[in-house]
Design a protein around this motif. Structure first.
Motif, PDB file in Angstrom:
ATOM      1  N   GLY A  36      30.449  47.605  36.262  1.00 44.92           N
ATOM      2  CA  GLY A  36      29.078  48.102  36.322  1.00 44.92           C
ATOM      3  C   GLY A  36      28.893  49.332  37.178  1.00 44.92           C
ATOM      4  O   GLY A  36      27.780  49.631  37.617  1.00 44.92           O
ATOM      5  N   LEU A  37      29.979  50.064  37.441  1.00 46.40           N
ATOM      6  CA  LEU A  37      29.894  51.231  38.328  1.00 46.40           C
ATOM      7  C   LEU A  37      29.787  52.550  37.561  1.00 46.40           C
ATOM      8  O   LEU A  37      29.376  53.564  38.119  1.00 46.40           O
ATOM      9  CB  LEU A  37      31.128  51.280  39.238  1.00 46.40           C
ATOM     10  CG  LEU A  37      31.307  50.091  40.180  1.00 46.40           C
ATOM     11  CD1 LEU A  37      32.638  50.201  40.915  1.00 46.40           C
ATOM     12  CD2 LEU A  37      30.158  50.022  41.176  1.00 46.40           C
ATOM     13  N   ARG A  38      30.198  52.539  36.276  1.00 48.77           N
ATOM     14  CA  ARG A  38      30.229  53.776  35.500  1.00 48.77           C
ATOM     15  C   ARG A  38      29.635  53.528  34.117  1.00 48.77           C
ATOM     16  O   ARG A  38      29.704  52.421  33.597  1.00 48.77           O
ATOM     17  CB  ARG A  38      31.677  54.266  35.346  1.00 48.77           C
ATOM     18  CG  ARG A  38      32.374  54.587  36.642  1.00 48.77           C
ATOM     19  CD  ARG A  38      33.856  54.895  36.408  1.00 48.77           C
ATOM     20  NE  ARG A  38      34.589  53.726  35.947  1.00 48.77           N
ATOM     21  CZ  ARG A  38      35.144  53.610  34.746  1.00 48.77           C
ATOM     22  NH1 ARG A  38      35.049  54.583  33.868  1.00 48.77           N
ATOM     23  NH2 ARG A  38      35.803  52.510  34.417  1.00 48.77           N
ATOM     24  N   LYS A  39      29.057  54.571  33.525  1.00 41.70           N
ATOM     25  CA  LYS A  39      28.526  54.445  32.167  1.00 41.70           C
ATOM     26  C   LYS A  39      29.637  54.099  31.186  1.00 41.70           C
ATOM     27  O   LYS A  39      29.424  53.373  30.214  1.00 41.70           O
ATOM     28  CB  LYS A  39      27.842  55.750  31.753  1.00 41.70           C
ATOM     29  CG  LYS A  39      26.544  56.031  32.508  1.00 41.70           C
ATOM     30  CD  LYS A  39      25.890  57.317  32.008  1.00 41.70           C
ATOM     31  CE  LYS A  39      24.572  57.567  32.751  1.00 41.70           C
ATOM     32  NZ  LYS A  39      23.924  58.818  32.298  1.00 41.70           N
ATOM     33  N   ALA A  40      30.844  54.629  31.463  1.00 42.74           N
ATOM     34  CA  ALA A  40      31.972  54.380  30.562  1.00 42.74           C
ATOM     35  C   ALA A  40      32.390  52.916  30.537  1.00 42.74           C
ATOM     36  O   ALA A  40      33.101  52.493  29.613  1.00 42.74           O
ATOM     37  CB  ALA A  40      33.159  55.255  30.975  1.00 42.74           C
ATOM     38  N   SER A  41      31.956  52.146  31.521  1.00 44.00           N
ATOM     39  CA  SER A  41      32.355  50.734  31.582  1.00 44.00           C
ATOM     40  C   SER A  41      31.874  49.955  30.367  1.00 44.00           C
ATOM     41  O   SER A  41      32.541  49.012  29.924  1.00 44.00           O
ATOM     42  CB  SER A  41      31.816  50.088  32.863  1.00 44.00           C
ATOM     43  OG  SER A  41      32.396  50.667  34.006  1.00 44.00           O
ATOM     44  N   GLU A  65      27.680  42.649  39.191  1.00 38.36           N
ATOM     45  CA  GLU A  65      26.502  43.441  39.542  1.00 38.36           C
ATOM     46  C   GLU A  65      26.246  43.327  41.039  1.00 38.36           C
ATOM     47  O   GLU A  65      25.498  42.461  41.496  1.00 38.36           O
ATOM     48  CB  GLU A  65      25.276  42.975  38.749  1.00 38.36           C
ATOM     49  CG  GLU A  65      25.414  43.180  37.244  1.00 38.36           C
ATOM     50  CD  GLU A  65      24.180  42.731  36.483  1.00 38.36           C
ATOM     51  OE1 GLU A  65      23.204  42.324  37.150  1.00 38.36           O
ATOM     52  OE2 GLU A  65      24.192  42.779  35.245  1.00 38.36           O
ATOM     53  N   PHE A  66      26.895  44.188  41.800  1.00 38.17           N
ATOM     54  CA  PHE A  66      26.678  44.246  43.247  1.00 38.17           C
ATOM     55  C   PHE A  66      25.885  45.511  43.562  1.00 38.17           C
ATOM     56  O   PHE A  66      26.267  46.602  43.145  1.00 38.17           O
ATOM     57  CB  PHE A  66      28.011  44.311  44.012  1.00 38.17           C
ATOM     58  CG  PHE A  66      28.869  43.081  43.839  1.00 38.17           C
ATOM     59  CD1 PHE A  66      28.302  41.824  43.761  1.00 38.17           C
ATOM     60  CD2 PHE A  66      30.247  43.189  43.762  1.00 38.17           C
ATOM     61  CE1 PHE A  66      29.088  40.698  43.605  1.00 38.17           C
ATOM     62  CE2 PHE A  66      31.045  42.078  43.615  1.00 38.17           C
ATOM     63  CZ  PHE A  66      30.456  40.818  43.525  1.00 38.17           C
ATOM     64  N   LYS A  67      24.788  45.353  44.294  1.00 32.95           N
ATOM     65  CA  LYS A  67      24.054  46.544  44.720  1.00 32.95           C
ATOM     66  C   LYS A  67      24.915  47.365  45.673  1.00 32.95           C
ATOM     67  O   LYS A  67      24.905  48.593  45.652  1.00 32.95           O
ATOM     68  CB  LYS A  67      22.735  46.139  45.391  1.00 32.95           C
ATOM     69  CG  LYS A  67      21.725  45.526  44.426  1.00 32.95           C
ATOM     70  CD  LYS A  67      20.416  45.198  45.129  1.00 32.95           C
ATOM     71  CE  LYS A  67      19.418  44.616  44.151  1.00 32.95           C
ATOM     72  NZ  LYS A  67      18.134  44.255  44.812  1.00 32.95           N
ATOM     73  N   ARG A  68      25.634  46.646  46.522  1.00 35.20           N
ATOM     74  CA  ARG A  68      26.570  47.309  47.430  1.00 35.20           C
ATOM     75  C   ARG A  68      27.852  46.500  47.429  1.00 35.20           C
ATOM     76  O   ARG A  68      27.826  45.323  47.757  1.00 35.20           O
ATOM     77  CB  ARG A  68      26.008  47.391  48.853  1.00 35.20           C
ATOM     78  CG  ARG A  68      24.795  48.300  49.001  1.00 35.20           C
ATOM     79  CD  ARG A  68      24.338  48.352  50.452  1.00 35.20           C
ATOM     80  NE  ARG A  68      23.188  49.214  50.627  1.00 35.20           N
ATOM     81  CZ  ARG A  68      22.568  49.416  51.797  1.00 35.20           C
ATOM     82  NH1 ARG A  68      23.034  48.812  52.866  1.00 35.20           N
ATOM     83  NH2 ARG A  68      21.529  50.213  51.868  1.00 35.20           N
ATOM     84  N   GLY A  69      28.928  47.119  47.053  1.00 37.12           N
ATOM     85  CA  GLY A  69      30.174  46.372  47.002  1.00 37.12           C
ATOM     86  C   GLY A  69      31.362  47.241  47.354  1.00 37.12           C
ATOM     87  O   GLY A  69      31.527  48.333  46.813  1.00 37.12           O
ATOM     88  N   TYR A  74      34.854  43.707  45.192  1.00 36.96           N
ATOM     89  CA  TYR A  74      35.053  43.707  43.748  1.00 36.96           C
ATOM     90  C   TYR A  74      36.369  43.026  43.380  1.00 36.96           C
ATOM     91  O   TYR A  74      36.453  42.283  42.398  1.00 36.96           O
ATOM     92  CB  TYR A  74      35.028  45.133  43.206  1.00 36.96           C
ATOM     93  CG  TYR A  74      33.634  45.643  42.914  1.00 36.96           C
ATOM     94  CD1 TYR A  74      32.975  45.246  41.758  1.00 36.96           C
ATOM     95  CD2 TYR A  74      32.976  46.499  43.786  1.00 36.96           C
ATOM     96  CE1 TYR A  74      31.695  45.697  41.474  1.00 36.96           C
ATOM     97  CE2 TYR A  74      31.691  46.952  43.518  1.00 36.96           C
ATOM     98  CZ  TYR A  74      31.054  46.553  42.364  1.00 36.96           C
ATOM     99  OH  TYR A  74      29.784  46.987  42.088  1.00 36.96           O
ATOM    100  N   ARG A  75      37.410  43.287  44.170  1.00 34.30           N
ATOM    101  CA  ARG A  75      38.709  42.668  43.883  1.00 34.30           C
ATOM    102  C   ARG A  75      38.614  41.149  44.011  1.00 34.30           C
ATOM    103  O   ARG A  75      39.122  40.407  43.163  1.00 34.30           O
ATOM    104  CB  ARG A  75      39.773  43.200  44.850  1.00 34.30           C
ATOM    105  CG  ARG A  75      41.166  42.649  44.574  1.00 34.30           C
ATOM    106  CD  ARG A  75      42.177  43.130  45.613  1.00 34.30           C
ATOM    107  NE  ARG A  75      43.512  42.692  45.261  1.00 34.30           N
ATOM    108  CZ  ARG A  75      43.993  41.486  45.468  1.00 34.30           C
ATOM    109  NH1 ARG A  75      43.231  40.556  46.034  1.00 34.30           N
ATOM    110  NH2 ARG A  75      45.235  41.177  45.125  1.00 34.30           N
ATOM    111  N   GLU A  76      37.942  40.702  45.059  1.00 36.60           N
ATOM    112  CA  GLU A  76      37.784  39.252  45.267  1.00 36.60           C
ATOM    113  C   GLU A  76      37.029  38.614  44.106  1.00 36.60           C
ATOM    114  O   GLU A  76      37.421  37.556  43.590  1.00 36.60           O
ATOM    115  CB  GLU A  76      37.046  39.008  46.581  1.00 36.60           C
ATOM    116  CG  GLU A  76      36.861  37.546  46.920  1.00 36.60           C
ATOM    117  CD  GLU A  76      36.124  37.337  48.228  1.00 36.60           C
ATOM    118  OE1 GLU A  76      35.687  36.203  48.486  1.00 36.60           O
ATOM    119  OE2 GLU A  76      35.968  38.318  48.999  1.00 36.60           O
ATOM    120  N   ALA A  77      35.950  39.263  43.668  1.00 33.79           N
ATOM    121  CA  ALA A  77      35.155  38.726  42.553  1.00 33.79           C
ATOM    122  C   ALA A  77      35.962  38.748  41.252  1.00 33.79           C
ATOM    123  O   ALA A  77      35.871  37.820  40.435  1.00 33.79           O
ATOM    124  CB  ALA A  77      33.877  39.537  42.399  1.00 33.79           C
TER     125      ALA A  77
END
Length: 407
Positions: A36-41, A65-69, A74-77
């Motif tokens: 969820g960080l890039r449009k290309a995702s 979907e993290f507002k701040r991560g 992200y790796r843990e999730a």
């Protein structure tokens, strides 16, 4: 045949890994995480889903979907998602596309961060209720791209891999190309060296496991070991023992073991985290939970000036004239000298701050923190962490007034 879940980002590495495992006859499924960080995702998610469909294998996808991560979050999730899918659908193995270039970067990062165990990336490790494998670890990025082109595979490039914000990317784009230019065989040779280093570390861990079985006495929620036995170990073996015990109890004890072992003092208390402590008493190192660190009884002070002995600390309280120190009209008697308790806060010029945070900011050794004298008045306000910091009072407008000085 073992069921394997393949982590597929859509990049060339994971696409090659997927193609190889399918052609080798593994019972394969695909797992993909949309960060969820890039449009290309969005397009990458659809692409990986279509790739799985082209092989006629299951696809498991999710979005984060993290507002701040941070990268670590992200790796843990991401890996938690993989583990959840494995448990739900009975996959015994997770396969990731780490390759030899990744290992070179990892070794350089480990050297840069001055970590104790410079050993690259293991070929496999336990993961959840199964195992994580890295089948491509001996192959270079160049070899994987060559395979993909010769096989006619399609993949997606993650543009964030070109950003220099992250340490790994800076190493990848700035340092590794220069190394390859000067040392063409660097990827292979570092990979082989890391493999030997892992073997050495695995042997050391096995020896230290046997040492623990012989010398460490385990209790239900703690352990203890004779100081003389720990002192006979090399610093590297003490580190390894600390790592093994930390894994067993879920609390990091390595630094405490080292600090208390090399300390010349006969006693010591090291606050680990939460309600966990490592203590040194009567020639024994012990992990303790819910330790009553208030073994030093509080001392009440009815009048000033005075000098008291609080454990190993001498506390001198005197009254002087001037605008330095703590205004006497702002405090109430009796005063109390005691050890620090969880939740303690101290007044600052703006707001207040946790005492524990102040000690961290002041870089006070953990072995010292549990027995530091703390001065409070009858209302419960903390006036000083003796020898570290004095509470701050804004109103000191009087030209001459009585002040309390803590030394």
């Amino acid at each position: 045949m073992k069921k394997v879940l393949v982590a597929v980002s859509g990049g060339v590495d994971s696409i090659v890994l997927l193609d190889r495992l399918v052609k080798q006859g593994w019972d394969v499924a695909v797992a993909h995480v949309h960060h969820g960080l890039r449009k290309a995702s969005d397009e990458e998610y659809t692409f990986v889903s279509n790739v799985a469909a082209s092989y006629q294998i299951p696809f498991h996808g999710t979005s984060l979907e993290f507002k701040r991560g941070s990268q670590a979050r992200y790796r843990e999730a991401r890996y938690q998602f993989f583990e959840d899918i494995m448990n739900k659908y009975g996959y015994e193995t997770l396969a990731t596309a780490h390759h030899a270039d990744d290992e070179l970067e990892t070794v350089l990062i480990q050297l840069y961060r001055n970590v104790q165990e410079v050993k690259g990336i293991p070929e496999s490790r336990p993961f959840g209720n199964g195992v994580l494998i890295r089948p491509l670890l001996k192959e270079t990025k160049e070899q994987l791209i060559h395979y993909a082109r010769m096989t006619g595979l399609e993949w997606r490039e993650d543009v964030t891999n070109q950003e220099w914000t992250y340490l790994r990317n800076r190493i990848r784009h700035e340092i590794v190309p220069r190394l390859k230019e000067m040392w063409p065989n660097v990827v292979h040779e570092v990979s082989e060296t890391a493999k030997r280093a892992r073997a050495d570390w695995y042997a050391r861990y096995a020896l230290c496991e046997r040492w623990i079985d012989e010398y460490v006495v385990f209790e239900m929620k703690a352990f203890h070991v004779k100081l003389v036995d720990v002192a006979h170990l090399s610093s590297l073996d003490r580190y390894t023992v600390g790592r093994l015990l930390s894994r067993r109890y879920g609390v990091e004890v390595g630094e405490a073991i080292e600090k208390l072992t090399v300390s010349r003092k006969d006693t010591g208390i090291y606050h680990l985290t939460g309600d966990w402590f490592m203590t040194k008493r009567n020639g024994v190192l012990k992990l303790e939970q819910n330790l009553n660190i208030n073994q030093l009884p509080p001392i009440e002070i009815e009048s000033l000036p005075t000098v008291i002995q609080f454990g190993e600390h001498t506390v001198s309280l005197s009254v002087v004239e001037g605008q330095e120190g703590i205004p006497l009209d702002k405090i109430s008697y009796p005063l109390t000298v005691r050890t620090i308790a969880p939740g303690d806060r101290m007044r600052l010029n703006v707001g207040s701050k946790k005492v524990a945070r102040i000690l961290i900011d002041e870089k006070i050794e953990r072995t010292i923190r549990p027995t530091l004298p703390l001065l409070e008045d009858a209302s419960g306000q903390i006036l000083a962490i003796v020898g570290v910091r004095v509470s701050e009072f804004l109103d000191k407008s009087d030209a001459i007034c009585l002040r309390l000085m803590v030394k």
